[in-house]
Design an enzyme around this catalytic site. Sequence first.
Site, PDB file in Angstrom:
ATOM      1  N   CYS A  14       0.581  -1.224   0.393  1.00 55.38           N
ATOM      2  CA  CYS A  14      -0.001  -0.318  -0.512  1.00 55.38           C
ATOM      3  C   CYS A  14       0.902   1.044  -0.452  1.00 55.38           C
ATOM      4  O   CYS A  14       1.569   0.964   1.125  1.00 55.38           O
ATOM      5  CB  CYS A  14      -0.480   0.217   0.989  1.00 55.38           C
ATOM      6  SG  CYS A  14      -2.470   1.259   1.486  1.00 55.38           S
ATOM      7  N   GLU A  45      -9.259  -1.357  -2.256  1.00 50.97           N
ATOM      8  CA  GLU A  45      -9.205   0.381  -2.142  1.00 50.97           C
ATOM      9  C   GLU A  45     -10.456   0.620  -1.815  1.00 50.97           C
ATOM     10  O   GLU A  45     -10.538   1.607  -1.094  1.00 50.97           O
ATOM     11  CB  GLU A  45      -9.019   1.145  -3.845  1.00 50.97           C
ATOM     12  CG  GLU A  45      -8.270   0.217  -4.511  1.00 50.97           C
ATOM     13  CD  GLU A  45      -6.362   1.533  -4.141  1.00 50.97           C
ATOM     14  OE1 GLU A  45      -6.875   1.924  -3.289  1.00 50.97           O
ATOM     15  OE2 GLU A  45      -5.360   0.532  -3.705  1.00 50.97           O
ATOM     16  N   HIS A  56      -9.775   1.437   1.974  1.00 53.05           N
ATOM     17  CA  HIS A  56      -9.877   2.624   2.098  1.00 53.05           C
ATOM     18  C   HIS A  56     -10.871   3.799   2.419  1.00 53.05           C
ATOM     19  O   HIS A  56     -10.600   4.686   3.099  1.00 53.05           O
ATOM     20  CB  HIS A  56      -8.186   3.171   1.021  1.00 53.05           C
ATOM     21  CG  HIS A  56      -7.350   2.849   1.292  1.00 53.05           C
ATOM     22  ND1 HIS A  56      -6.350   2.819   2.420  1.00 53.05           N
ATOM     23  CD2 HIS A  56      -6.396   2.378   0.623  1.00 53.05           C
ATOM     24  CE1 HIS A  56      -5.737   2.466   2.040  1.00 53.05           C
ATOM     25  NE2 HIS A  56      -5.270   1.776   0.754  1.00 53.05           N
TER      26      HIS A  56
END
Length: 185
Positions: free
Chosen positions: A101, A144, A147
Amino acid sequence: MTQCSIVHLGHPALRTPAAPIEKDRLADPELQALIDAMLEAMLEAGGVGLAAPQLGINEQLFVYVEVDPEGEDQSETETRTLINPALEPLSGEMVYEWEGCLSVPELRGLVPRHPAVRVHALDRHGQPLSFRAEGYQARIVQHEYDHLNGVVFLDRMRDLRSLSFREEWEEYMTTKDDTNDDHAD
Ligand code: NI
């Protein structure tokens, strides 16, 4: 916003759930410029995905590279932008693969993910999208999407013993054949 600075673990934006983006705002040139800046920042950093919270912006938006491992022509990089995404896991056993990441620099770890997901989202022009993502693409999308919920890949690891620094990972955890799997999201 023309400058994109990727924040690292410890920044509160990485632990804050992102807010949905109102469809009307997609006509805002500033938001479109942000998307362009995110795509540029992702490619410049050698990443395969980047979510708005990684720039300290808590909005439901991420960009990623559409990876086609079977593709012959790797010279063209196809990217995709998802706004307000929702994921629906499809059946199948969880698959473990290495992840990194851009907000957790240098670390790699084995992370379980659903092998396939159905994605519902808007594209950058506000058009509804619904598609099935599998394999590596499904992994990127799940990473993603996390996140946007204040979750990083470390939270998803079931066993922290695979956690490795990149240099050691390259030395001890990979075979010569799969060093090109070194991607960070
Ligand atoms: Ni990430």
